[in-house]
Design a protein around this motif. Structure first.
Motif, PDB file in Angstrom:
ATOM      1  N   GLY A 184       0.845  -1.187   0.000  1.00 46.01           N
ATOM      2  CA  GLY A 184       0.000   0.000   0.000  1.00 46.01           C
ATOM      3  C   GLY A 184       0.878   1.233   0.000  1.00 46.01           C
ATOM      4  O   GLY A 184       1.924   1.250   0.660  1.00 46.01           O
ATOM      5  N   ILE A 185       0.489   2.275  -0.751  1.00 45.50           N
ATOM      6  CA  ILE A 185       1.304   3.478  -0.891  1.00 45.50           C
ATOM      7  C   ILE A 185       0.470   4.698  -0.542  1.00 45.50           C
ATOM      8  O   ILE A 185      -0.668   4.838  -0.993  1.00 45.50           O
ATOM      9  N   LEU A 186       1.045   5.573   0.281  1.00 43.50           N
ATOM     10  CA  LEU A 186       0.337   6.757   0.756  1.00 43.50           C
ATOM     11  C   LEU A 186       1.214   7.988   0.571  1.00 43.50           C
ATOM     12  O   LEU A 186       2.394   7.974   0.940  1.00 43.50           O
ATOM     13  N   ARG A 187       0.651   9.048  -0.020  1.00 47.00           N
ATOM     14  CA  ARG A 187       1.379  10.314  -0.083  1.00 47.00           C
ATOM     15  C   ARG A 187       1.004  11.129   1.144  1.00 47.00           C
ATOM     16  O   ARG A 187      -0.154  11.526   1.316  1.00 47.00           O
ATOM     17  N   ALA A 188       1.980  11.373   2.008  1.00 44.88           N
ATOM     18  CA  ALA A 188       1.709  12.085   3.260  1.00 44.88           C
ATOM     19  C   ALA A 188       3.024  12.502   3.898  1.00 44.88           C
ATOM     20  O   ALA A 188       4.094  11.988   3.561  1.00 44.88           O
ATOM     21  N   ASP A 189       2.942  13.412   4.840  1.00 45.30           N
ATOM     22  CA  ASP A 189       4.078  13.751   5.691  1.00 45.30           C
ATOM     23  C   ASP A 189       4.313  12.588   6.654  1.00 45.30           C
ATOM     24  O   ASP A 189       3.382  12.132   7.334  1.00 45.30           O
ATOM     25  N   ALA A 190       5.536  12.122   6.716  1.00 47.01           N
ATOM     26  CA  ALA A 190       5.829  10.915   7.503  1.00 47.01           C
ATOM     27  C   ALA A 190       5.489  11.077   8.976  1.00 47.01           C
ATOM     28  O   ALA A 190       4.874  10.194   9.583  1.00 47.01           O
ATOM     29  N   LEU A 191       5.888  12.188   9.581  1.00 42.30           N
ATOM     30  CA  LEU A 191       5.658  12.366  11.017  1.00 42.30           C
ATOM     31  C   LEU A 191       4.172  12.446  11.328  1.00 42.30           C
ATOM     32  O   LEU A 191       3.693  11.840  12.303  1.00 42.30           O
ATOM     33  N   ALA A 192       3.422  13.162  10.497  1.00 40.28           N
ATOM     34  CA  ALA A 192       1.975  13.245  10.698  1.00 40.28           C
ATOM     35  C   ALA A 192       1.337  11.872  10.528  1.00 40.28           C
ATOM     36  O   ALA A 192       0.429  11.493  11.290  1.00 40.28           O
ATOM     37  N   ALA A 193       1.804  11.106   9.552  1.00 37.19           N
ATOM     38  CA  ALA A 193       1.248   9.776   9.309  1.00 37.19           C
ATOM     39  C   ALA A 193       1.545   8.833  10.472  1.00 37.19           C
ATOM     40  O   ALA A 193       0.679   8.040  10.877  1.00 37.19           O
ATOM     41  N   LEU A 194       2.743   8.922  11.039  1.00 34.56           N
ATOM     42  CA  LEU A 194       3.084   8.079  12.189  1.00 34.56           C
ATOM     43  C   LEU A 194       2.176   8.378  13.380  1.00 34.56           C
ATOM     44  O   LEU A 194       1.695   7.462  14.059  1.00 34.56           O
ATOM     45  N   ARG A 195       1.941   9.645  13.627  1.00 30.42           N
ATOM     46  CA  ARG A 195       1.054  10.024  14.745  1.00 30.42           C
ATOM     47  C   ARG A 195      -0.368   9.521  14.500  1.00 30.42           C
ATOM     48  O   ARG A 195      -1.030   9.011  15.413  1.00 30.42           O
ATOM     49  N   ASP A 196      -0.832   9.675  13.270  1.00 24.93           N
ATOM     50  CA  ASP A 196      -2.196   9.258  12.936  1.00 24.93           C
ATOM     51  C   ASP A 196      -2.359   7.750  13.057  1.00 24.93           C
ATOM     52  O   ASP A 196      -3.362   7.265  13.604  1.00 24.93           O
ATOM     53  N   MET A 197      -1.384   7.000  12.584  1.00 22.53           N
ATOM     54  CA  MET A 197      -1.446   5.542  12.676  1.00 22.53           C
ATOM     55  C   MET A 197      -1.435   5.079  14.127  1.00 22.53           C
ATOM     56  O   MET A 197      -2.170   4.146  14.493  1.00 22.53           O
ATOM     57  N   ALA A 198      -0.615   5.715  14.948  1.00 21.53           N
ATOM     58  CA  ALA A 198      -0.577   5.349  16.374  1.00 21.53           C
ATOM     59  C   ALA A 198      -1.921   5.627  17.032  1.00 21.53           C
ATOM     60  O   ALA A 198      -2.420   4.822  17.828  1.00 21.53           O
ATOM     61  N   ALA A 199      -2.519   6.767  16.680  1.00 20.14           N
ATOM     62  CA  ALA A 199      -3.818   7.123  17.261  1.00 20.14           C
ATOM     63  C   ALA A 199      -4.907   6.139  16.855  1.00 20.14           C
ATOM     64  O   ALA A 199      -5.860   5.913  17.618  1.00 20.14           O
ATOM     65  N   ARG A 200      -4.756   5.552  15.663  1.00 19.01           N
ATOM     66  CA  ARG A 200      -5.750   4.598  15.178  1.00 19.01           C
ATOM     67  C   ARG A 200      -5.435   3.161  15.598  1.00 19.01           C
ATOM     68  O   ARG A 200      -6.149   2.232  15.217  1.00 19.01           O
ATOM     69  N   GLY A 201      -4.368   2.997  16.375  1.00 17.47           N
ATOM     70  CA  GLY A 201      -4.054   1.679  16.906  1.00 17.47           C
ATOM     71  C   GLY A 201      -3.375   0.738  15.938  1.00 17.47           C
ATOM     72  O   GLY A 201      -3.338  -0.472  16.180  1.00 17.47           O
ATOM     73  N   LEU A 260       3.972   2.133  17.744  1.00 19.20           N
ATOM     74  CA  LEU A 260       3.539   1.486  16.500  1.00 19.20           C
ATOM     75  C   LEU A 260       4.048   0.066  16.345  1.00 19.20           C
ATOM     76  O   LEU A 260       3.681  -0.623  15.391  1.00 19.20           O
ATOM     77  N   LEU A 261       4.893  -0.375  17.273  1.00 19.83           N
ATOM     78  CA  LEU A 261       5.482  -1.708  17.150  1.00 19.83           C
ATOM     79  C   LEU A 261       4.650  -2.763  17.863  1.00 19.83           C
ATOM     80  O   LEU A 261       4.166  -2.549  18.972  1.00 19.83           O
ATOM     81  N   LYS A 262       4.512  -3.908  17.223  1.00 14.55           N
ATOM     82  CA  LYS A 262       3.955  -5.078  17.899  1.00 14.55           C
ATOM     83  C   LYS A 262       5.000  -5.607  18.881  1.00 14.55           C
ATOM     84  O   LYS A 262       6.162  -5.205  18.854  1.00 14.55           O
ATOM     85  N   GLU A 263       4.576  -6.520  19.720  1.00 13.14           N
ATOM     86  CA  GLU A 263       5.516  -7.145  20.647  1.00 13.14           C
ATOM     87  C   GLU A 263       6.641  -7.812  19.869  1.00 13.14           C
ATOM     88  O   GLU A 263       6.394  -8.503  18.870  1.00 13.14           O
ATOM     89  N   ASP A 264       7.877  -7.575  20.302  1.00 15.06           N
ATOM     90  CA  ASP A 264       9.081  -8.078  19.630  1.00 15.06           C
ATOM     91  C   ASP A 264       9.291  -7.461  18.253  1.00 15.06           C
ATOM     92  O   ASP A 264      10.091  -7.976  17.454  1.00 15.06           O
ATOM     93  N   GLY A 265       8.588  -6.378  17.950  1.00 16.14           N
ATOM     94  CA  GLY A 265       8.819  -5.684  16.691  1.00 16.14           C
ATOM     95  C   GLY A 265      10.181  -5.010  16.672  1.00 16.14           C
ATOM     96  O   GLY A 265      10.846  -4.858  17.701  1.00 16.14           O
ATOM     97  N   MET A 266      10.609  -4.589  15.482  1.00 16.51           N
ATOM     98  CA  MET A 266      11.949  -4.008  15.346  1.00 16.51           C
ATOM     99  C   MET A 266      11.946  -2.828  14.385  1.00 16.51           C
ATOM    100  O   MET A 266      11.082  -2.724  13.511  1.00 16.51           O
ATOM    101  N   VAL A 267      12.923  -1.963  14.571  1.00 20.83           N
ATOM    102  CA  VAL A 267      13.098  -0.786  13.729  1.00 20.83           C
ATOM    103  C   VAL A 267      14.479  -0.841  13.090  1.00 20.83           C
ATOM    104  O   VAL A 267      15.484  -1.049  13.782  1.00 20.83           O
TER     105      VAL A 267
END
Length: 214
Positions: free
Chosen positions: A117-134, A161-168
């Protein structure tokens, strides 16, 4: 940037153009994908990608089937396409640059990659939005433009935004100061360094949250 070599290419090896990336593993191995020529866009080199995906593959036990991936500074898409090629269940790519997004979409369509999936957006805003949506991910790639403190701004957002044992995976112009006994900046607190290496001027790291971090 790849170094020029006087030695001939192996028979059958695809010829790399200046603005292309090559997928190095998985279902689309050896596929060449066009990349837009944009300021600050620097695809992760083959050598680095090979090492990083070996690290991640080891952490996953070789099983990508249920892995969800986020690439918020997608750029060329080299990391996201590599993960999708290896069988990741879903890969979400984000970029704010219109031509880069259109090229990502064209490359996805070329590969018939239904797991991207591809989204055009500001990365920081998208990270905050995704976290808010769980939303939660198993692997997050952080390869932002240098000299803009984007890694320091984006890494703390990844904790939610990470699942358990997730990695960055974090790529930077300098080694991250995470060694024991050193002074850790606030934006790096709570993170554990799993692996790190350097190739040329690229410093790359695999991180996890400390187990006691919630």
């Amino acid at each position: 940037m790849q170094k020029k070599s006087a030695s001939p290419k192996p028979h059958g090896a695809p010829r790399m153009a200046q603005h292309q990336v090559r997928i190095i593993g998985g279902a689309w191995k050896r596929s060449l994908l066009p990349v837009v020529d944009a300021l600050g866009l620097r695809p992760t080199p083959d050598r680095v990608r090979e090492t990083v995906f070996n690290w991640i593959n080891h952490q996953l036990g070789g099983d990508w089937a249920d892995v969800s991936v986020l690439d918020p500074f997608a750029g060329s898409g080299a990391l996201g396409f590599e993960a999708a090629s290896r069988g990741a269940a879903s890969v979400t790519m984000i970029d704010s640059h219109g031509p880069a997004v259109r090229q990502l979409e064209a490359n996805r369509d070329k590969l018939k990659a239904g797991n991207i999936g591809i989204l055009r957006a500001d990365a920081l805003a998208a990270l905050r939005d995704m976290a808010a949506r769980g939303q939660r991910f198993d692997v997050i790639f952080l390869d932002p433009p240098y000299q803009q403190e984007l890694l320091a701004k984006s890494l703390p957002l990844c904790a939610a935004l990470l699942k358990e044992d997730g990695m960055v995976y974090a790529e930077a112009e300098a080694i991250l100061p995470l060694e024991e006994g050193g002074e850790t900046p606030e934006w790096l607190q709570g993170w554990e360094l799993v692996r790190a290496d350097k190739a040329g001027m690229v410093y790359y790291h695999l991180l996890k949250l400390h187990k006691n971090k919630t």
